[in-house]
Motif scaffolding. Structure first.
Motif, PDB file in Angstrom:
ATOM      1  N   THR A  91       8.700  15.509  -4.536  1.00 55.27           N
ATOM      2  CA  THR A  91       9.555  16.180  -4.925  1.00 55.27           C
ATOM      3  C   THR A  91      10.078  17.528  -4.239  1.00 55.27           C
ATOM      4  O   THR A  91      11.124  17.778  -3.694  1.00 55.27           O
ATOM      5  N   SER A 132      17.509  13.424 -11.460  1.00 58.29           N
ATOM      6  CA  SER A 132      16.334  13.800 -11.840  1.00 58.29           C
ATOM      7  C   SER A 132      15.933  13.091 -13.029  1.00 58.29           C
ATOM      8  O   SER A 132      16.800  12.531 -13.545  1.00 58.29           O
ATOM      9  N   GLN A 183      16.694  16.427 -17.824  1.00 62.75           N
ATOM     10  CA  GLN A 183      17.297  18.014 -17.644  1.00 62.75           C
ATOM     11  C   GLN A 183      16.307  18.676 -17.548  1.00 62.75           C
ATOM     12  O   GLN A 183      16.435  19.871 -16.897  1.00 62.75           O
ATOM     13  N   SER A 208      15.385  19.114 -14.221  1.00 62.24           N
ATOM     14  CA  SER A 208      16.457  19.669 -13.289  1.00 62.24           C
ATOM     15  C   SER A 208      16.518  21.228 -13.543  1.00 62.24           C
ATOM     16  O   SER A 208      16.481  21.833 -12.342  1.00 62.24           O
ATOM     17  N   ASP A 209      15.883  21.670 -14.553  1.00 58.63           N
ATOM     18  CA  ASP A 209      16.004  23.132 -14.555  1.00 58.63           C
ATOM     19  C   ASP A 209      14.859  23.635 -13.688  1.00 58.63           C
ATOM     20  O   ASP A 209      14.581  24.731 -13.095  1.00 58.63           O
ATOM     21  N   GLY A 243      15.340  24.071 -10.368  1.00 57.54           N
ATOM     22  CA  GLY A 243      16.657  24.752 -10.193  1.00 57.54           C
ATOM     23  C   GLY A 243      16.708  25.864  -9.082  1.00 57.54           C
ATOM     24  O   GLY A 243      17.739  26.199  -8.645  1.00 57.54           O
ATOM     25  N   ASN A 293      22.741  25.196  -4.693  1.00 62.39           N
ATOM     26  CA  ASN A 293      22.058  23.833  -5.390  1.00 62.39           C
ATOM     27  C   ASN A 293      23.162  22.796  -5.298  1.00 62.39           C
ATOM     28  O   ASN A 293      24.410  22.842  -5.171  1.00 62.39           O
ATOM     29  N   GLN A 315      23.802  17.996  -9.454  1.00 60.62           N
ATOM     30  CA  GLN A 315      22.413  17.423 -10.536  1.00 60.62           C
ATOM     31  C   GLN A 315      22.715  16.621 -11.460  1.00 60.62           C
ATOM     32  O   GLN A 315      23.515  17.025 -12.290  1.00 60.62           O
ATOM     33  N   THR A 336      21.038  13.679 -14.566  1.00 62.75           N
ATOM     34  CA  THR A 336      20.096  12.846 -14.763  1.00 62.75           C
ATOM     35  C   THR A 336      20.780  11.353 -14.864  1.00 62.75           C
ATOM     36  O   THR A 336      22.178  11.335 -15.048  1.00 62.75           O
TER      37      THR A 336
END
Length: 762
Positions: A235, A262, A265, A268-269, A272, A282, A285, A287
């Protein structure tokens, strides 16, 4: 080496001075250009003579305005450029560079370059720091000493590398430096890997490995498939890949043309911060759940929690597998083709509770076009006809009683509103009535017009049910161990849930794809790169759908087939299925087998959970053996857990207690709170990671890492089926430094084959 270190510190000090000088210079430039822009804006028309008395004067005036606008644009661009440069300078002041390379190209004189997070030139234009993404910087990642070939915009270039030096810098001081013959020396890796975990993922620019660098800089593959063991940096490498592509195609590629899917969530954070840390915006993004649900309004799609907790019967598992297959994807297309001849489902268009245009009339229009019209074209032509019919109905509707009543009861305010941008005086009362009546009818028809434009007259829900009833004609049920009766029974159950507006994840993508085929939707053609993380939890149908949804994009898929939580054993045929979707000539598979996240002791233990044959190589970073606590009951287990948390806290290690289910996570958190231990429970993917001890259900831990992991209740009741082995591996492999396993009354049989010398039993 002390002399060398003094030399490098002196060079660093000079670089820091240059960065400080650039900070001052750019700050002043920004203030000056901003002031000039403000002044130009303020005096725009004062400095422009406007004369429109004849053609020549008008042309001169236009030229004068254009000149002023150009000056404004120049100041605005200069301000933007200086601001971007200042951002880079301030980012570099924290850590100017992390590597030095000495090399010679042919007979030219030897060169020395320093590599950092961005490029920096002094006021004379001399490069003091090269961006890690610059072609020349790939020497640092791709080769050792001696002859090294790297790619430039003009083709391959070979240089002779005589020195590779790596630095760890803090607050303007060189903490450590290493000379290495390797790509990235193990000492450098150890320095970085021994750091504590954080609530945000960090950039790995300083420690990119050769195989990761191949992933980052690949520009030729339409499909880049990265299979990586847990903690192999897949990743991280892919996020650096996004940063590299944005740098490589600057001006032709923006962050809004890159999308990443991702696993949840929460993750994702967690990631980020990586791209902003590298000075990039960024990317988009989502899910997969978010991507699906935004397109199916008013229907409740099965979320991660429900998907994980669902208990499926054997036929239900087989049906879910069938619905996730490429065969079902093709079946959807074959069924859609038959709709060109018959069976398209429509809804009546209603107005004020009555049928306005019947579904039979719509069907007649739809099938009145010849076979050259495919579904999308038929729909467009049908919509045009319907809108035309709507316009023709305006005059007849103006005579309706409800219109007359509305006109007679108009208030002064409503009259003013209707007259806005329209007629205010009329030759007689009849003309006045017609004016208001037309406005009122057109306004009332607005909702019908929107319904037509948005395809609301298509009965997609009925169409999908019809497709499921017909699916056995296009699908070999026996291949999935299913009978026609089992399929029909499942369709009946589906219809009941669908009436309550509920949709399983297995049906959500086929439902959307059928809608796209019915409407001739061609996907989002502006998207250039698609990244999909944790692909082992996607079905072949979902991946085929995403390929159709982004037809112009290059794909990077990454995952670990040993960590399938939702698709379980079905994930192992995924590579074969995905390879059918892309041109094999433009497909590249990269395997990352070395795990950097965990200590050697944790990696060896987690590897042993899996059945033999997995290629996972531990990085030689030492730590304590995993500990297994087995107690007679949960109360005795809890007392031991409290002690373990205190040990982790004393070592300043972030602890994650990972339970199999949300219910189990809630229970252990409540018990810890009663014992006076402060914890944060992560209940949903929309939360953020917090500092301190966290409690999290297994399906939300994907992709995350923690200093210390507690695998809670790894007992026979929770982990007994063979298809839960991968889940056990996923949880255990989140640990960076310390892994502790708790179970009562008996340890899971899935751990029975782990050699006893790989853990400590207490």
């Amino acid at each position: 080496m002390d002399k060398e270190k003094q030399f490098e510190q002196a060079h660093l000090d000079r670089t820091m001075k240059e960065l400080d000088a650039a900070d001052d210079r750019l700050s002043q430039e920004i203030e000056r250009t901003k002031a000039e822009e403000t002044s130009l804006n303020k005096n725009f028309f004062a400095d422009t003579s406007i004369n429109l008395s004849n053609d020549a004067e008008t042309i001169e005036t236009a030229a004068s305005i254009q000149q002023q606008q150009q000056l404004l644009d120049e100041r605005s661009n200069a301000w933007r450029q200086s601001t971007m440069q200042l951002d880079t300078v301030r980012r570099l002041k924290g850590n100017p560079f992390f590597a030095r390379i000495d090399f010679q190209e042919g007979q030219e004189k030897p060169e020395t370059i320093y590599i950092g997070l961005g490029s920096f030139t002094n006021k004379n234009g001399k490069f003091l720091i090269y961006d890690w993404r610059a072609p020349i910087s790939s020497i640092y990642y791709d080769g050792g000493l001696g002859k090294v070939t790297y790619q430039t915009p003009d083709g391959p270039q070979t240089v002779d590398v005589s020195l590779k030096r790596q630095f760890v810098i803090e607050n303007g001081q060189i903490q450590t430096m290493f000379d290495t013959t390797e790509t990235i020396g193990d000492q450098m890796l150890l320095e970085v890997l021994n750091e504590k975990s954080d609530t945000q993922m960090k950039s790995i620019v300083t420690t990119i490995q050769r195989e990761q660098n191949q992933i980052i800089r690949d520009t030729s593959a339409d499909l880049l498939f990265v299979q990586g063991a847990a903690g192999s940096g897949k990743t991280s490498a892919v996020l650096q890949r996004v940063a590299y592509l944005l740098y490589r195609y600057r001006g032709n590629l923006s962050a809004s043309q890159v999308i990443m899917f991702s696993p949840n969530q929460l993750f994702s954070d967690y990631i980020g911060n990586v791209l902003p840390e590298l000075g990039e915006q960024n990317m988009v993004q989502f899910t997969f759940y978010q991507y699906v649900t935004r397109r199916v309004p008013n229907i409740q799609v099965q979320d991660l929690f429900s998907q994980f907790e669902a208990k499926l019967t054997k036929p239900q598992k087989a049906i879910a597998k069938a619905k996730g297959s490429l065969a079902f994807f093709k079946a959807t297309e074959q069924y859609a083709q038959t709709l060109e001849a018959a069976n398209m489902r429509f809804r009546d268009i209603k107005f004020q509770g009555k049928v306005f245009i019947s579904r039979k009339r719509i069907a007649d229009i739809f099938y009145s076009y010849n076979e050259n019209y495919h579904l999308g074209n038929r729909l467009s032509a049908t919509k045009e006809r319907l809108l035309s019919m709507l316009n023709r109905k305006v005059d007849s509707e103006m005579k309706a009683d409800w219109v007359q009543d509305t006109v007679e009861n108009l208030s002064e305010e409503q009259i003013r509103s209707l007259q806005e941008n329209g007629q205010k005086e009329f030759k007689d009362s009849d003309a006045e009535y017609k004016f208001y009546a037309r406005k009122i009818v057109i306004d009332a028809f607005q909702s019908i017009q929107q319904s037509i434009v948005r395809n609301h007259f298509l009965n997609v829900r009925a169409q999908y049910v019809h497709f499921l009833r017909e699916a056995p004609h296009y699908l070999n049920l026996a291949e999935y161990g299913l009978t026609a009766a089992e399929w029909d029974e499942e369709v009946d159950q589906f219809v009941e849930a669908f009436k309550a507006r509920q949709l399983t994840m297995a049906d959500a993508t086929p439902y959307l794809y059928l809608y796209d085929l019915m409407t001739g939707r061609h996907g989002e053609r502006n998207m250039r790169y698609v990244f999909i993380d944790e692909i082992q939890d996607y079905t072949p149908f979902q991946l085929a759908y995403l390929q159709r949804s982004f037809p112009k994009a290059k794909f990077t898929l990454l995952g670990d087939l040993n960590q399938a939580i939702f698709t379980k054993e079905n994930s192992h045929t995924l590579i074969a299925d995905v390879s059918k979707l892309f041109d094999p000539e433009k497909t590249r598979v990269v395997q990352l087998t070395r795990s950097y996240r965990s200590t050697k002791q944790v990696t060896d233990f987690t590897k042993a959970i899996l059945k033999a044959g997995q290629k996972i190589e531990a990085f030689n970073r030492q730590g304590p053996l995993p500990i297994v606590y087995q107690r007679a009951d949960e109360q005795a287990l809890l007392a031991t857990l409290v002690k373990q948390i205190n040990i982790d806290n004393a070592a300043k290690q972030t602890t994650a207690i990972i339970a199999k289910t949300l219910e189990a996570a809630e229970q252990v958190q409540a018990e810890l709170q009663q014992a006076g231990v402060k914890t944060t429970l992560i209940r949903s993917e929309n939360q953020r990671l917090a500092a301190g001890v966290i409690v999290v259900p297994s399906y939300l831990a994907k992709g995350l890492e923690f200093d210390a992991v507690v695998l809670w209740q790894a007992n026979a009741a929770n982990f007994h089926h063979e298809d839960e082995r991968e889940l056990l591996y996923t949880i255990a492999s989140r640990a960076m430094h310390r892994l502790t396993i708790f179970a009562s009354p008996a340890l899971s049989p899935l751990l029975a084959d782990v050699p006893t010398d790989l853990y400590e039993m207490k």
